[in-house]
Design a protein around this motif. Structure first.
Motif, PDB file in Angstrom:
ATOM      1  N   ALA A   1     143.249  29.959  12.445  1.00  0.00           N
ATOM      2  CA  ALA A   1     144.574  29.282  12.934  1.00  0.00           C
ATOM      3  C   ALA A   1     143.439  28.419  14.268  1.00  0.00           C
ATOM      4  CB  ALA A   1     145.790  29.903  13.674  1.00  0.00           C
ATOM      5  N   GLY A   2     143.127  27.715  14.580  1.00  0.00           N
ATOM      6  CA  GLY A   2     143.285  26.971  15.749  1.00  0.00           C
ATOM      7  C   GLY A   2     141.166  26.898  15.301  1.00  0.00           C
ATOM      8  N   SER A   3     141.763  26.522  14.383  1.00  0.00           N
ATOM      9  CA  SER A   3     139.326  26.989  13.923  1.00  0.00           C
ATOM     10  C   SER A   3     139.505  24.849  13.632  1.00  0.00           C
ATOM     11  CB  SER A   3     139.275  26.825  12.656  1.00  0.00           C
ATOM     12  OG  SER A   3     140.309  26.681  11.762  1.00  0.00           O
TER      13      SER A   3
ATOM     14  N   ASP B   1     135.337  27.803  11.909  1.00  0.00           N
ATOM     15  CA  ASP B   1     136.098  28.884  12.969  1.00  0.00           C
ATOM     16  C   ASP B   1     135.210  28.161  13.977  1.00  0.00           C
ATOM     17  OD1 ASP B   1     136.611  31.226  13.595  1.00  0.00           O
ATOM     18  OD2 ASP B   1     134.871  32.640  12.526  1.00  0.00           O
ATOM     19  N   ALA B   2     136.001  29.034  15.338  1.00  0.00           N
ATOM     20  CA  ALA B   2     135.866  28.977  16.034  1.00  0.00           C
ATOM     21  C   ALA B   2     135.993  29.999  16.940  1.00  0.00           C
ATOM     22  CB  ALA B   2     136.526  27.949  17.013  1.00  0.00           C
ATOM     23  N   SER B   3     135.358  29.493  18.735  1.00  0.00           N
ATOM     24  CA  SER B   3     135.378  31.704  18.970  1.00  0.00           C
ATOM     25  C   SER B   3     136.977  31.797  19.523  1.00  0.00           C
ATOM     26  CB  SER B   3     134.928  31.396  21.091  1.00  0.00           C
ATOM     27  OG  SER B   3     135.353  30.159  21.037  1.00  0.00           O
TER      28      SER B   3
ATOM     29  N   ILE C   1     131.092  25.693   9.475  1.00  0.00           N
ATOM     30  CA  ILE C   1     131.118  25.458  11.118  1.00  0.00           C
ATOM     31  C   ILE C   1     131.662  25.943  11.751  1.00  0.00           C
ATOM     32  CG2 ILE C   1     131.277  22.705  11.769  1.00  0.00           C
ATOM     33  CD1 ILE C   1     131.269  21.441   8.511  1.00  0.00           C
ATOM     34  N   ASP C   2     130.717  25.966  12.864  1.00  0.00           N
ATOM     35  CA  ASP C   2     131.245  26.743  13.759  1.00  0.00           C
ATOM     36  C   ASP C   2     131.909  25.446  14.591  1.00  0.00           C
ATOM     37  OD1 ASP C   2     132.197  27.600  16.584  1.00  0.00           O
ATOM     38  OD2 ASP C   2     129.715  28.342  17.409  1.00  0.00           O
ATOM     39  N   THR C   3     132.990  25.127  15.240  1.00  0.00           N
ATOM     40  CA  THR C   3     133.592  24.054  15.914  1.00  0.00           C
ATOM     41  C   THR C   3     133.381  24.275  17.358  1.00  0.00           C
ATOM     42  OG1 THR C   3     136.354  24.612  15.545  1.00  0.00           O
ATOM     43  CG2 THR C   3     135.048  23.440  13.962  1.00  0.00           C
ATOM     44  N   THR C   4     132.992  25.248  17.824  1.00  0.00           N
ATOM     45  CA  THR C   4     133.366  25.703  18.959  1.00  0.00           C
ATOM     46  C   THR C   4     133.124  23.944  20.456  1.00  0.00           C
ATOM     47  OG1 THR C   4     132.921  28.018  18.950  1.00  0.00           O
ATOM     48  CG2 THR C   4     133.109  27.355  21.218  1.00  0.00           C
TER      49      THR C   4
END
Ligand code: DC
Length: 223
Positions: free
Chosen positions: A13-15, A144-146, A198-201
């Protein structure tokens, strides 16, 4: 006959998964298959029919006997009725999460998703679409994201909906959901070995969607 393209995206959730899947599908001209919306349809049906959420057999019967599809502009059609406006209430969110723990409900939802994907090219997103539902998808992604960035995104969403919740409380909630998603017995959230991570941060939705679209086009050209 050429096989339809399946681009599958998993992530917590939130990625940014839903926004990126929606935009990628629109850029590619594919159907956006939001598997969470299907679980939400089961939750909505359970509430309407007053089925107990721990009654796996009744929930499965409801899931199997219902027609679920996506209409124009992402509308969710449940037995022909546009229920898009009813799927994101707290009651439906909770009912969907409870319904999603039952293995036979998950099997019915897997069948629904495969039926939709058999009709045309899809960008499908969820928690188990790269691993369980479409292990044979041509293109797989894990977004994903932090934790901090995911909490900030959720905070903004809630503020826009008029709900004031502290960032710290949201972060705690996200950590709890991550634990539940990753450790549940059936279909836990996992990174498929052949998924592009993919890190979307640091990325905008447009940048992340661009990466997805480029990879899908590359793979479609090879296939
Ligand atoms: O992504 P979402 O919040 O709309 O999903 C709604 C619920 O369905 C949530 O509790 C997670 C569950 N779900 C799931 O178990 N597997 C999926 N592939 C998609 C959603």
């Amino acid at each position: 006959m050429r096989q339809h393209m399946i681009a599958a995206i998993d992530g917590p959730a939130g990625s940014g998964k839903s926004s990126v899947a929606r935009l990628s599908a629109s850029l590619l001209g594919y159907t956006h298959l939001n598997s969470g919306a299907l679980y939400r349809c089961v939750g909505l049906l359970a509430l309407r029919r007053r089925a107990a959420l721990d009654d796996e057999a009744s929930l499965t019967a409801l899931a199997e006997s219902s027609d679920m599809r996506f209409g124009h502009g992402g509308a969710v059609l449940l037995n022909g009725e546009d229920v898009s406006g009813e799927l994101y209430t707290s009651a439906v969110t909770e009912a969907a999460a409870e319904a999603a723990v039952h293995p036979s409900v998950r099997r019915a939802m897997t069948a629904q998703q495969r039926k939709i994907a058999a009709e045309g090219n899809v960008v499908v997103e969820g928690r188990d679409v790269t691993t369980v539902v479409f292990p044979y998808a041509q293109a797989k992604f894990y977004l994903d994201a932090s934790i901090e960035e995911r909490a900030r995104r959720r905070h903004k969403e809630l503020a826009e909906a008029g709900e004031a919740v502290s960032l710290a409380a949201i972060e705690r909630e996200i950590r709890k959901r991550d634990r539940q998603d990753r450790t549940r017995k059936h279909s836990p959230l996992q990174i498929a070995p052949d998924a592009m991570v993919i890190d979307t941060t640091p990325l905008t939705i447009e940048q992340a969607a661009e990466a997805v679209v480029a990879r899908v086009k590359e793979l479609a050209a090879c296939g």
